[in-house]
Design an enzyme around this catalytic site. Sequence first.
Site, short mmCIF file in Angstrom:
data_model
loop_
_atom_site.label_atom_id
_atom_site.label_comp_id
_atom_site.label_asym_id
_atom_site.label_seq_id
_atom_site.Cartn_x
_atom_site.Cartn_y
_atom_site.Cartn_z
N LYS A 114 1.16 -0.99 0.09
CA LYS A 114 0.06 0.17 0.01
C LYS A 114 0.72 1.03 0.12
O LYS A 114 0.75 2.40 0.54
CB LYS A 114 -0.95 0.11 1.08
CG LYS A 114 -2.25 -1.09 1.82
CD LYS A 114 -2.06 -1.45 0.07
CE LYS A 114 -3.37 -1.09 -0.87
NZ LYS A 114 -3.81 -2.13 -1.89
N SER A 203 -5.52 3.84 3.40
CA SER A 203 -5.27 2.50 1.38
C SER A 203 -5.83 1.20 2.39
O SER A 203 -6.37 0.78 1.83
CB SER A 203 -3.49 3.14 1.23
OG SER A 203 -3.62 2.17 -0.19
N TYR A 299 -0.85 10.30 -12.09
CA TYR A 299 0.39 10.48 -13.43
C TYR A 299 -0.46 8.98 -13.54
O TYR A 299 -0.34 7.93 -13.15
CB TYR A 299 1.67 10.10 -12.96
CG TYR A 299 2.04 11.89 -13.15
CD1 TYR A 299 2.22 12.48 -13.94
CD2 TYR A 299 1.82 12.44 -11.99
CE1 TYR A 299 2.90 13.71 -13.83
CE2 TYR A 299 2.39 13.53 -11.57
CZ TYR A 299 2.83 14.86 -12.70
OH TYR A 299 3.62 16.11 -12.77
N GLY A 329 -6.14 4.32 -6.50
CA GLY A 329 -6.77 5.44 -6.71
C GLY A 329 -8.57 5.31 -5.65
O GLY A 329 -9.40 6.62 -5.86
#
Length: 368
Positions: A114, A203, A299, A329
């Site tokens: 993570k 996360s 990105y 994400g």
Amino acid sequence: MVKSTTLQIFLVVAIVSFFGLLVIHRSLNIGAFSKAGKFIRKSVLADQAQEEEVPDSAGVPDDDSESDEDSELDGDTEFEVGGNFRPGSDDPAEDTWSNVRQRLPKALIIGFSKCGTTALRTFLTLHPNIVSPIEEVRYFNFNYTKGLDWYRRQMPPSTEDQITLEKTPSYIMSPIVLKRIYLFDSRVKLIIIIRDPIVRLQSQYAHSFRNVPEGARKPDFKIWVKGDSSENRITHFVGYTKYIRQVYDQFPKDQILVLAEEDFEQNPLSVMKEVEEFLGLEPAFSKEMFYFNKEKGFYCFNREHEFFPTVLKMVKVNSRTGCLGEDKGRDHPDIDEDFHKELVQFIRPHNEQLFRLIGKRIVWENFE
């Protein structure tokens, strides 16, 4: 008399023809055996080369560890050491063909989960001299008994000029695994990536409950973090220092690169160049390879770049957006203000220990 002479001439021609054909047949056989012999000798050399790359193993005693990984390990198994023997050839064209084959890794991404290890591995495959299996192989912890031949077969084909890189972030969690890696190849390059500990907890929470149906009740983030004991999950996910120190105890520091996920997320090009230098590779990354996806917030690969068709063959990426899978994400859970302060107060001393160990300070938003 004429008949007799004709018969004699016929017999002589037949005998000469027979012996002529015999000589030609023998010559052809010798040539075929010669070629077969050369092929067999080359095959034997190739087999010998494979064996030379995996010298005899050495035993390592079992170790006690608090890591969950250790329950999967057998400390009495034998450990094999890496090598770099390469066969030669007088034929350049033949060398080119035989030079492409599956090779054992020369670099590993060993931690942490993570923290962007998948994105890091994925972006690194843009370099023409880096090859990497798409999936985590988990050889040194869960598949170790399958042996080095099995491990080699999980790697993509490469040339001698390329570096095979494998990613399994759980490797860093166990000192036994680190010993196995050291005895496999004491010169292997190791890459570690870390992240703001609070963001890492968020996360992991999002990942743990990713399959819960929409509208279904999830455990409160605070309750989940504290787990069965008040510090159980917190110390596991924020205790980078303990695990990185184990790596430093086993390997020279110049073989270890510690990266920050935040640096990679904000400026992937600079991190890629840092890895290039660490691995001793010629510069190949450029800003044109990436673009910032506003919807995702990170990105992605530039679909217009000439490398993109190659990327699709090497990584799991959305062909329409150039971004990693939908599991990247995810939305993170909110943290109430009081619990956030509690986390910061508890974790900050751990961060200070970490910065002293790795010799650099990382600016994390939750701890500014």
